[in-house]
Design a protein around this motif. Sequence first.
Motif, PDB file in Angstrom:
ATOM      1  N   LYS A  61       0.807  -1.225   0.000  1.00 29.43           N
ATOM      2  CA  LYS A  61       0.000   0.000   0.000  1.00 29.43           C
ATOM      3  C   LYS A  61       0.838   1.272   0.000  1.00 29.43           C
ATOM      4  N   ARG A  63       2.072   2.284   2.788  1.00 30.77           N
ATOM      5  CA  ARG A  63       1.512   2.881   4.017  1.00 30.77           C
ATOM      6  C   ARG A  63       2.589   3.006   5.080  1.00 30.77           C
ATOM      7  N   SER A 148      -8.013  -0.748   4.199  1.00 29.56           N
ATOM      8  CA  SER A 148      -8.703  -0.624   2.919  1.00 29.56           C
ATOM      9  C   SER A 148      -7.703  -0.953   1.804  1.00 29.56           C
ATOM     10  N   ASN A 150      -6.477  -0.014  -0.958  1.00 29.75           N
ATOM     11  CA  ASN A 150      -6.103   1.038  -1.908  1.00 29.75           C
ATOM     12  C   ASN A 150      -4.662   1.438  -1.620  1.00 29.75           C
ATOM     13  N   SER A 156     -10.739   4.955  -0.993  1.00 29.14           N
ATOM     14  CA  SER A 156     -10.950   3.531  -0.697  1.00 29.14           C
ATOM     15  C   SER A 156     -11.748   2.841  -1.802  1.00 29.14           C
ATOM     16  N   HIS A 235      -6.312  12.603   3.210  1.00 26.13           N
ATOM     17  CA  HIS A 235      -6.610  11.181   3.193  1.00 26.13           C
ATOM     18  C   HIS A 235      -7.815  10.990   2.287  1.00 26.13           C
TER      19      HIS A 235
HETATM   20 MG    MG Z   1      -7.777   3.292   4.536  1.00 24.61          MG
END
Ligand code: MG
Length: 341
Positions: A61, A63, A148, A150, A156, A235
């Motif tokens: 991701k 992330r 999620s 994405n 999302s 976000h």
């Molecule tokens: Mg998320």
Amino acid sequence: MENIHTKIIKIESENIDLSQLREAGQAIREGKLVAFPTETVYGLGADALNDDAIVKIFKAKGRPFNDPLIVHIGCLEEAEVLVEELPAVARKLAQLFWPGPLTMVMKKTKIIPELVTSGLDTVAIRVPNHPVALGLIRESRRPIVAPSANLFSHTSPTSAQHVMDDLIGKVDMIIDSGQTTIGVESTVVDVTALPLRVLRLGGIAVEKLQQVTKTIIVANKYEKINKSPGMLKKHYAPRAKLILVEEKNADMIRIILNLASSYRIAGKKVGIIASRENSEKYSDFLVKNLGEAEDLDNCARNLYAQLRLLDELKCDIIISENFANIGLGRAIMDRLHRASS
Ligand code: MG
Ligand code: TXA
């Protein structure tokens, strides 16, 4: 990152093919990444007890590691070994809203790896209300962490196509069960102290939680970032620049039309997000509607897909109407605010 082969499998929610579900459950047990549908948005799943698998989620991701993950389980009883204490109010909320779009933050036990919680002493847990998600948890015989599905900070996914657009070549499997029904992420509530704090507005309206307990408040920005380090403001964003117009009624329409014209004159491609009733007012522009303004549940269901569509159509600017700040309208407004920051 090197590309991997992504296997796409279709599983119909009303007619589940058990052998496919078993294969996906086996993949989770082997430490693989499996994207799957929930009632809110698609999740990117991995074994919640396997550090290597969890690391892969963050990498796929893009992330940051300081953004903790939600652990998905099959029923309330499965939480017993994962949390130090199940406060009475949490038990009551679980009985009323699980399975469903409610995530509760509780004190974690040592079983939960630090990677899941970004080093916090709490863990976020939910029981999703989707037969494929519940089947996957059952067949894998594991708690499943699932953000999620994405790319980090992107909108999302509410369909398997959205997941493919972001994550093909980065995950082992994507289960396609059509569109999700709620369309925004779960409501996240910290139940470790009173008053309970809503850390993220989502699929269960705050008003519903308030019917169960009066000692609940929506956390302010400072508390959100403090308690939930991943709650960055920017976000849920499309790639286009998003402008949220906060005025109401005729003023709102006039301002949107003026903004849209001036951006168009400046050579920008403009997209507009509106209610169905108002959409013809903007017919001179590219406009996507979320449905009748009164039906906020439906508007929430359509929000992310419409934002993604405007991105695909290469809009430079998205101008959005505002929606009523009640029920699921609160989650819609929260996402639009964040996307526009
Ligand atoms: Mg998320
Ligand atoms: O509907 C959903 O919740 C979806 C589906 C797939 O279940 N999942 C989802 O996950 O939205 P994600 O990772 O995109 O969002 C998780 C949110 C983040 O905002 C994170 O900061 C918060 O939950 N969170 C997770 N663990 C937490 C904790 N221990 N304390 C506070 N917040 C936490």
